[in-house]
Design an enzyme around this catalytic site. Structure first.
Site, PDB file in Angstrom:
ATOM      1  N   LYS A   1      47.601  39.569  37.526  1.00 35.45           N
ATOM      2  CA  LYS A   1      46.547  39.536  38.538  1.00 35.45           C
ATOM      3  C   LYS A   1      45.434  40.408  38.006  1.00 35.45           C
ATOM      4  O   LYS A   1      45.633  41.584  37.753  1.00 35.45           O
ATOM      5  CB  LYS A   1      47.065  40.055  39.877  1.00 35.45           C
ATOM      6  CG  LYS A   1      46.023  39.994  40.982  1.00 35.45           C
ATOM      7  CD  LYS A   1      46.636  40.375  42.309  1.00 35.45           C
ATOM      8  CE  LYS A   1      45.692  40.308  43.460  1.00 35.45           C
ATOM      9  NZ  LYS A   1      44.279  40.233  43.203  1.00 35.45           N
TER      10      LYS A   1
ATOM     11  N   ASP B   1      41.434  41.986  38.097  1.00 33.47           N
ATOM     12  CA  ASP B   1      40.522  42.566  39.075  1.00 33.47           C
ATOM     13  C   ASP B   1      39.115  42.067  38.793  1.00 33.47           C
ATOM     14  O   ASP B   1      38.428  42.578  37.914  1.00 33.47           O
ATOM     15  CB  ASP B   1      40.583  44.090  38.992  1.00 33.47           C
ATOM     16  CG  ASP B   1      40.025  44.761  40.228  1.00 33.47           C
ATOM     17  OD1 ASP B   1      39.709  44.055  41.202  1.00 33.47           O
ATOM     18  OD2 ASP B   1      39.910  45.994  40.210  1.00 33.47           O
TER      19      ASP B   1
ATOM     20  N   GLU C   1      45.787  44.780  37.498  1.00 28.88           N
ATOM     21  CA  GLU C   1      45.861  45.009  38.938  1.00 28.88           C
ATOM     22  C   GLU C   1      47.247  44.689  39.498  1.00 28.88           C
ATOM     23  O   GLU C   1      47.723  45.349  40.412  1.00 28.88           O
ATOM     24  CB  GLU C   1      44.808  44.159  39.653  1.00 28.88           C
ATOM     25  CG  GLU C   1      44.775  44.385  41.143  1.00 28.88           C
ATOM     26  CD  GLU C   1      43.739  43.529  41.849  1.00 28.88           C
ATOM     27  OE1 GLU C   1      43.599  43.712  43.067  1.00 28.88           O
ATOM     28  OE2 GLU C   1      43.089  42.689  41.214  1.00 28.88           O
TER      29      GLU C   1
END
Length: 182
Positions: free
Chosen positions: A15, A17, A149
């Site tokens: 994931k 950012d 992230e």
């Protein structure tokens, strides 16, 4: 609070950012939209030019990120992209429409195969989000070390369900704490 362990049923991606972004190409133009429907073309003209190589009538879901001088993603640099970011990238992680045909009723593995085809002629500023075939524990350790992230786990048989939280995609944040401003 934890990622599913069954790698036969789940795929894993980092994931990042950045800014969630839809990229669409039709006969006349490429358009980049934010999650709220704001146009990003003027903010990221290089990405818009790169996405001109997408097949006509294609819609891609992904994330715009900024890389610092060491090649690490930085949300702060993304917010100040004009003056400080050394590179802006778009990481494509899903496909909604391919050559005028909806892909939302296809399983993610099929959508990813079509997404790879759609990105075949697009330059290096636009990349397919890498998926990882490793244990969640190893992936979490690596993501922490590299400053990502979090991790997203996606059911291998999941369909694209816009605006719904079905449990087919699970987000695991690396930093489990809350931001606190005084």
């Amino acid at each position: 609070t934890e990622l599913p362990e069954d790698r036969r049923s789940w795929i894993y991606e980092v994931k990042v950012d950045g800014y969630r972004c839809l990229v669409g190409k039709d006969r006349s133009a490429v358009k980049l939209w934010s999650r709220r429907g704001n146009l990003f073309n003027q903010d990221f003209p290089g990405l818009a030019r790169a996405c001109a190589a997408l097949p006509e009538d294609t819609l891609v879901d992904g994330e715009v990120v900024a890389l610092d001088q060491q090649g690490r993603m930085s949300f702060n640099l993304l917010q100040h992209r004009r003056s400080q970011a050394s590179a802006i990238r778009f990481y494509a992680f899903d496909l909604l429409v391919y050559k005028g045909h909806s892909a939302m009723d296809l399983q993610i593995s099929e959508r990813r195969d079509l997404l790879a085809q759609a990105l075949r002629n697009v330059d290096g500023d636009v990349q397919l989000m890498q998926r990882f075939e490793t244990s969640p524990a190893d992936l979490i350790r690596a993501a922490k070390r590299l400053g990502f992230e979090g991790i997203v786990a996606k059911r291998r048989d999941s369909l694209y369900e816009p605006g719904k939280r079905s449990g087919a995609w699970l987000k695991y944040k690396i930093n489990q704490g809350q931001e606190f401003v005084i």
